[in-house]
Design a protein around this motif. Structure first.
Motif, mmCIF file in Angstrom:
data_model
loop_
_atom_site.group_PDB
_atom_site.id
_atom_site.type_symbol
_atom_site.label_atom_id
_atom_site.label_comp_id
_atom_site.label_asym_id
_atom_site.label_seq_id
_atom_site.Cartn_x
_atom_site.Cartn_y
_atom_site.Cartn_z
ATOM 1 N N GLN A 75 0.815 -1.209 0.000
ATOM 2 C CA GLN A 75 0.000 0.000 0.000
ATOM 3 C C GLN A 75 0.852 1.265 0.000
ATOM 4 N N SER A 76 2.085 1.172 0.466
ATOM 5 C CA SER A 76 2.973 2.340 0.498
ATOM 6 C C SER A 76 3.634 2.613 -0.844
ATOM 7 N N ASP A 77 3.374 1.749 -1.832
ATOM 8 C CA ASP A 77 3.911 1.951 -3.189
ATOM 9 C C ASP A 77 2.979 2.904 -3.930
ATOM 10 N N SER B 206 13.670 -6.619 -15.313
ATOM 11 C CA SER B 206 12.240 -6.482 -15.592
ATOM 12 C C SER B 206 11.892 -5.025 -15.920
ATOM 13 N N ILE B 207 10.994 -4.838 -16.885
ATOM 14 C CA ILE B 207 10.547 -3.484 -17.225
ATOM 15 C C ILE B 207 9.712 -2.880 -16.100
ATOM 16 N N GLU B 208 9.216 -3.723 -15.191
ATOM 17 C CA GLU B 208 8.437 -3.222 -14.063
ATOM 18 C C GLU B 208 9.320 -2.574 -12.997
ATOM 19 N N PHE B 209 10.616 -2.877 -13.023
ATOM 20 C CA PHE B 209 11.535 -2.313 -12.029
ATOM 21 C C PHE B 209 11.928 -0.916 -12.502
ATOM 22 N N ASN B 210 11.008 0.022 -12.319
ATOM 23 C CA ASN B 210 11.219 1.367 -12.835
ATOM 24 C C ASN B 210 11.103 2.457 -11.771
ATOM 25 N N CYS B 211 10.961 2.057 -10.511
ATOM 26 C CA CYS B 211 10.907 3.005 -9.396
ATOM 27 C C CYS B 211 11.790 2.489 -8.261
ATOM 28 N N GLN B 212 12.356 3.402 -7.521
ATOM 29 C CA GLN B 212 13.296 3.027 -6.465
ATOM 30 C C GLN B 212 12.648 2.158 -5.386
ATOM 31 N N TYR B 213 11.414 2.477 -5.015
ATOM 32 C CA TYR B 213 10.724 1.744 -3.952
ATOM 33 C C TYR B 213 10.370 0.319 -4.363
ATOM 34 N N ASP B 214 10.367 0.045 -5.658
ATOM 35 C CA ASP B 214 10.059 -1.307 -6.133
ATOM 36 C C ASP B 214 10.971 -2.340 -5.482
ATOM 37 N N GLY B 215 12.217 -1.951 -5.221
ATOM 38 C CA GLY B 215 13.156 -2.875 -4.595
ATOM 39 C C GLY B 215 12.665 -3.364 -3.244
ATOM 40 N N VAL B 216 12.026 -2.481 -2.476
ATOM 41 C CA VAL B 216 11.489 -2.865 -1.166
ATOM 42 C C VAL B 216 10.346 -3.862 -1.342
ATOM 43 N N VAL B 217 9.453 -3.580 -2.278
ATOM 44 C CA VAL B 217 8.331 -4.486 -2.537
ATOM 45 C C VAL B 217 8.849 -5.866 -2.939
ATOM 46 N N TYR B 218 9.804 -5.904 -3.853
ATOM 47 C CA TYR B 218 10.336 -7.177 -4.342
ATOM 48 C C TYR B 218 10.948 -7.996 -3.206
ATOM 49 N N ALA B 219 11.807 -7.359 -2.419
ATOM 50 C CA ALA B 219 12.518 -8.087 -1.371
ATOM 51 C C ALA B 219 11.573 -8.581 -0.278
ATOM 52 N N VAL B 220 10.584 -7.786 0.065
ATOM 53 C CA VAL B 220 9.643 -8.196 1.110
ATOM 54 C C VAL B 220 8.770 -9.353 0.631
ATOM 55 N N PHE B 221 8.304 -9.309 -0.609
ATOM 56 C CA PHE B 221 7.468 -10.402 -1.105
ATOM 57 C C PHE B 221 8.260 -11.703 -1.244
ATOM 58 N N TRP C 72 9.688 2.441 9.969
ATOM 59 C CA TRP C 72 10.216 3.769 9.648
ATOM 60 C C TRP C 72 10.890 3.779 8.285
ATOM 61 N N ALA C 73 11.659 2.733 7.995
ATOM 62 C CA ALA C 73 12.375 2.649 6.718
ATOM 63 C C ALA C 73 11.406 2.543 5.553
ATOM 64 N N VAL C 74 10.316 1.805 5.730
ATOM 65 C CA VAL C 74 9.301 1.689 4.677
ATOM 66 C C VAL C 74 8.698 3.060 4.386
ATOM 67 N N GLY C 75 8.337 3.783 5.441
ATOM 68 C CA GLY C 75 7.760 5.109 5.260
ATOM 69 C C GLY C 75 8.703 6.069 4.575
ATOM 70 N N LYS C 76 9.971 6.039 4.997
ATOM 71 C CA LYS C 76 10.959 6.937 4.399
ATOM 72 C C LYS C 76 11.219 6.583 2.941
ATOM 73 N N ALA C 77 11.352 5.289 2.653
ATOM 74 C CA ALA C 77 11.595 4.851 1.272
ATOM 75 C C ALA C 77 10.423 5.187 0.373
ATOM 76 N N SER C 78 9.218 5.058 0.919
ATOM 77 C CA SER C 78 8.020 5.369 0.144
ATOM 78 C C SER C 78 7.967 6.849 -0.215
ATOM 79 N N LYS C 79 8.264 7.699 0.739
ATOM 80 C CA LYS C 79 8.235 9.155 0.498
ATOM 81 C C LYS C 79 9.335 9.589 -0.472
ATOM 82 N N ALA C 80 10.457 8.863 -0.437
ATOM 83 C CA ALA C 80 11.589 9.229 -1.293
ATOM 84 C C ALA C 80 11.528 8.567 -2.672
#
Length: 209
Positions: free
Chosen positions: A3-5, A79-94, A197-205
């Motif tokens: 949801q933070s993406d 992957s062409i879907e890896f086009n935003c910095q926060y995507d890395g967080v989503v990928y690693a968590v899943f 905290w890191a999720v929130g910061k990464a999402s905002k950035a």
């Protein structure tokens, strides 16, 4: 985490592939752990104070976190879907939750359903937290790679494994130490708080990369 993406959410197919990759990483880690555990038993006496340190940091943590990284990178780096910095967080968590899913099923099969309840509030969020730190560095690594800064990208990819390994090793070591109940509770509370905290910061950035 999902949801933070806010910029562009990943496809359902990508997320499902990441969960499956996490399950595969659990199987890969199992093989690695058995091999390295056998070598450790030959090299270091079980009653040595170094045995537990090497086991949790050098065998378990490295096997599990590197396996997650290998499976994640193979499915996302190009992957062409890896086009935003926060995507890395989503990928690693899943991927981490796919790993935790299979691991928890294995524990239930061996030790009963009560084990799942305990792990639901400790180990599963723990894996997700390790994934947050892996993903933060992984997303930055992709950003640097796209900018042509290959050396920085390599360093960040190394950190995306090393930092989760250190956290994972500390988690297991403290949990296994006799009389460390309060230390373990404090550790996981701090780990979970910093992860949120890191999720929130990464999402905002988050920015397109």
């Amino acid at each position: 985490v999902y949801q933070s993406d806010h910029l562009e959410k990943e496809s359902t197919q990508m997320l499902w592939n990441l969960v499956k990759a996490g399950i595969m990483s659990a199987l890969l880690a199992l093989v690695e752990e058995r091999i390295f555990s056998s070598l450790l038993e030959l090299a270091v006496p079980y009653n040595s104070p170094w045995y537990q340190v090497i086991l949790y940091f050098g065998v378990v943590a490295i096997s599990e976190e590197s396996s997650k990284y290998i499976m994640m990178r193979g499915r996302t780096w190009k992957s062409i879907e890896f086009n935003c910095q926060y995507d890395g967080v989503v990928y690693a968590v899943f991927v981490s939750l796919g790993f935790a899913l299979w691991e928890n099923i294995s524990y239930v099969m061996h030790y009963g359903f009560g084990t799942a309840l305990i792990r639901a509030i400790t180990a599963i969020p723990g894996h997700a937290s390790f994934g947050v730190f892996m993903g933060v560095f992984y997303g930055l690594a992709k950003k640097m790679e796209n900018r042509g800064e290959h050396n920085k990208s390599v360093l960040l990819r190394v950190l995306s494994i090393v930092v989760p390994v250190l956290l994972h090793g500390a988690y297991d070591y403290i949990a296994s130490t006799e009389g460390s109940s309060w230390s373990f509770v404090i550790f996981i509370l701090v780990l979970f708080a910093v992860s949120f905290w890191a999720v929130g910061k990464a999402s905002k950035a988050d920015r397109p990369i």
